[in-house]
Design an enzyme around this catalytic site. Structure first.
Site, PDB file in Angstrom:
ATOM      1  N   LYS A  80      87.752 -37.456  25.190  1.00 56.26           N
ATOM      2  CA  LYS A  80      88.048 -37.257  23.766  1.00 56.26           C
ATOM      3  C   LYS A  80      86.780 -36.904  22.988  1.00 56.26           C
ATOM      4  O   LYS A  80      85.671 -37.017  23.516  1.00 56.26           O
ATOM      5  CB  LYS A  80      88.678 -38.545  23.213  1.00 56.26           C
ATOM      6  CG  LYS A  80      87.774 -39.764  23.354  1.00 56.26           C
ATOM      7  CD  LYS A  80      88.536 -41.070  23.101  1.00 56.26           C
ATOM      8  CE  LYS A  80      87.630 -42.272  23.304  1.00 56.26           C
ATOM      9  NZ  LYS A  80      88.369 -43.548  23.209  1.00 56.26           N
ATOM     10  N   TYR A 138      59.883 -37.368   3.878  1.00 59.56           N
ATOM     11  CA  TYR A 138      60.544 -37.793   2.648  1.00 59.56           C
ATOM     12  C   TYR A 138      60.298 -39.265   2.364  1.00 59.56           C
ATOM     13  O   TYR A 138      60.280 -40.089   3.277  1.00 59.56           O
ATOM     14  CB  TYR A 138      62.058 -37.584   2.766  1.00 59.56           C
ATOM     15  CG  TYR A 138      62.515 -36.156   2.609  1.00 59.56           C
ATOM     16  CD1 TYR A 138      62.330 -35.460   1.418  1.00 59.56           C
ATOM     17  CD2 TYR A 138      63.173 -35.509   3.649  1.00 59.56           C
ATOM     18  CE1 TYR A 138      62.779 -34.159   1.272  1.00 59.56           C
ATOM     19  CE2 TYR A 138      63.630 -34.203   3.520  1.00 59.56           C
ATOM     20  CZ  TYR A 138      63.431 -33.537   2.321  1.00 59.56           C
ATOM     21  OH  TYR A 138      63.881 -32.260   2.185  1.00 59.56           O
TER      22      TYR A 138
HETATM   23  C1  PLP Z   1      87.899 -44.270  24.363  1.00 57.80           C
HETATM   24  C2  PLP Z   1      88.816 -45.124  25.174  1.00 57.80           C
HETATM   25  C3  PLP Z   1      88.512 -45.417  26.511  1.00 57.80           C
HETATM   26  C4  PLP Z   1      87.183 -45.065  27.155  1.00 57.80           C
HETATM   27  O1  PLP Z   1      86.255 -46.045  26.734  1.00 57.80           O
HETATM   28  P1  PLP Z   1      84.753 -46.043  27.278  1.00 57.80           P
HETATM   29  O2  PLP Z   1      84.177 -47.285  26.693  1.00 57.80           O
HETATM   30  O3  PLP Z   1      84.113 -44.821  26.705  1.00 57.80           O
HETATM   31  O4  PLP Z   1      84.810 -46.016  28.748  1.00 57.80           O
HETATM   32  C5  PLP Z   1      89.459 -46.092  27.249  1.00 57.80           C
HETATM   33  N1  PLP Z   1      90.637 -46.473  26.698  1.00 57.80           N
HETATM   34  C6  PLP Z   1      90.952 -46.230  25.408  1.00 57.80           C
HETATM   35  C7  PLP Z   1      92.260 -46.678  24.870  1.00 57.80           C
HETATM   36  C8  PLP Z   1      90.048 -45.550  24.592  1.00 57.80           C
HETATM   37  O5  PLP Z   1      90.346 -45.342  23.309  1.00 57.80           O
END
Ligand code: PLP
Length: 357
Positions: free
Chosen positions: A34, A252
């Protein structure tokens, strides 16, 4: 010369990390890609992981990008669908969808039976986010069976504290999950990366590996996993160098003052590229393969590094913001955040360069 900032992505490292995830436990592994594959580029990474047991994304839009680029295998949508049009799209594109709320059951009930349906029934066992609460799991499962009698159903939950494996809430969540539908022979899925690495009791038929695919170790208990390989070199070059007198300031706000006479360099990279603006002076940066530190505030397009002790570092010297020699998690810790946020925050302006070993 074009701007030297780039993110070099090693697709073999990602595949290696996926295989390592898959070697843990007996289950199959969803590669969670994702948020633009945690900043690495959704379509290219999706193609590189075409041999995975399944890919997982948050949204239907991400899933459709992958289908359009030719990903044919199982593809899980973690947030599920929010309306009937999306449900029909998911069915026609053979997507696996998470069912976490009553309105999604109602939508399914209105859908004529037939066509592919792979549903992941999400139970909230203590995460306090998506899912039906565990005491109602059995009733919800019966309803789901009734509205989708042909569907393939996997039972899933998500752990809130898997990165701290000693904490009791992990055990509590596992017990709730195991009691929720005791007696039903359903495929199950619990573990994210941290749980897959640190909580053998959470490994089930399907595991869901995200952050570890990029070589990041999510555990906070200090146990290392040398098998993991960093997937990204976020690198640039020095585009300017300056001498500076004792007490003079950089950047800055005039709030970093050189303690003595020194030298600093300007790196083509800033928060407009996704480098964290809150990273304080002292955050590690590699210049010419040697560790030095950020000085002064991060600007939109540039940041400054101390070169006082690196006389050989001249204009054009290679700079690594994070990578195999400087874990992104270390940079994140200095900036008061986590590797997830830095990786997903890389902006479009940063060219991704794809490589293999
Ligand atoms: C993003 C997500 C994962 C993966 O998690 P990681 O900590 O990046 O391995 C697994 N399950 C769900 C439901 C998620 O939202």
């Amino acid at each position: 010369m074009s701007r030297p900032l780039q993110a070099r992505v090693n697709l073999d490292a990602i595949r290696h990390n996926y295989q390592f995830a898959r070697s843990l436990g007996d289950g199959r592994t969803v590669a969670i890609i994702k948020a633009n594959a945690y900043g690495h580029g959704l379509a290219v990474v999706g193609e590189a992981l075409a041999g995975a047991d399944a890919l997982g994304v948050a949204t239907i839009e991400e899933a459709l990008v992958l289908r359009r680029t030719g990903v044919q295998g199982r593809l899980l949508v973690l947030e599920g669908v929010f309306d009937r049009a999306a449900l029909r799209e998911a069915i026609s594109q053979r997507l696996d969808i998470v069912i976490h709320s009553p309105y999604q059951l109602d939508m399914l009930a209105q859908e004529p039976e037939g066509g592919h349906l792979a549903l992941w029934l999400k139970i909230d066992t203590g995460m306090g986010r998506l899912g039906f609460s565990w005491p109602e799991a059995a009733a919800i499962y019966r309803r789901l069976r009734a509205v989708a009698p042909q569907a393939e159903i996997t039972l899933m939950t998500h752990l809130a504290c898997a990165d701290e494996p000693q904490r009791e809430c992990n055990e509590v969540q596992l017990q709730r999950f195991d009691s929720a539908l005791a007696g039903e022979a359903l495929a199950a899925s619990i573990a994210n990366s941290a749980a897959l690495l640190a909580l053998p009791g959470a490994r089930r038929d399907w595991n869901r590996a995200g952050i570890m695919l990029w070589g990041v170790n999510p555990r906070l208990d200090g146990i290392r996993h040398p098998e993991l390989r960093s997937s990204m070199e976020f690198e640039s070059r020095l585009i300017a160098e300056r001498q500076i007198g004792a007490g003079e300031s950089v950047g800055y706000g005039c709030d970093y003052h050189f303690p003595g006479p020194g030298r600093f360099g300007i790196v083509a990279c800033g928060y407009g590229d996704g480098y964290p603006r809150h990273a304080p002076s002292g955050t590690p940066v590699m210049v010419g393969g040697r560790k030095t530190q950020l000085v002064g505030r991060v600007s939109m397009d540039m940041l400054a590094v101390d070169l006082t002790h690196l006389p050989e570092a001249k204009i054009g010297a290679p700079v690594t913001l994070w990578g195999s020699a400087l874990p992104v998690a270390d940079v994140a810790a200095h900036a008061g955040t986590i590797a997830y946020e830095l990786l997903t925050g890389l902006t479009e302006r940063v060219p991704r360069i794809y490589e293999n070993d």
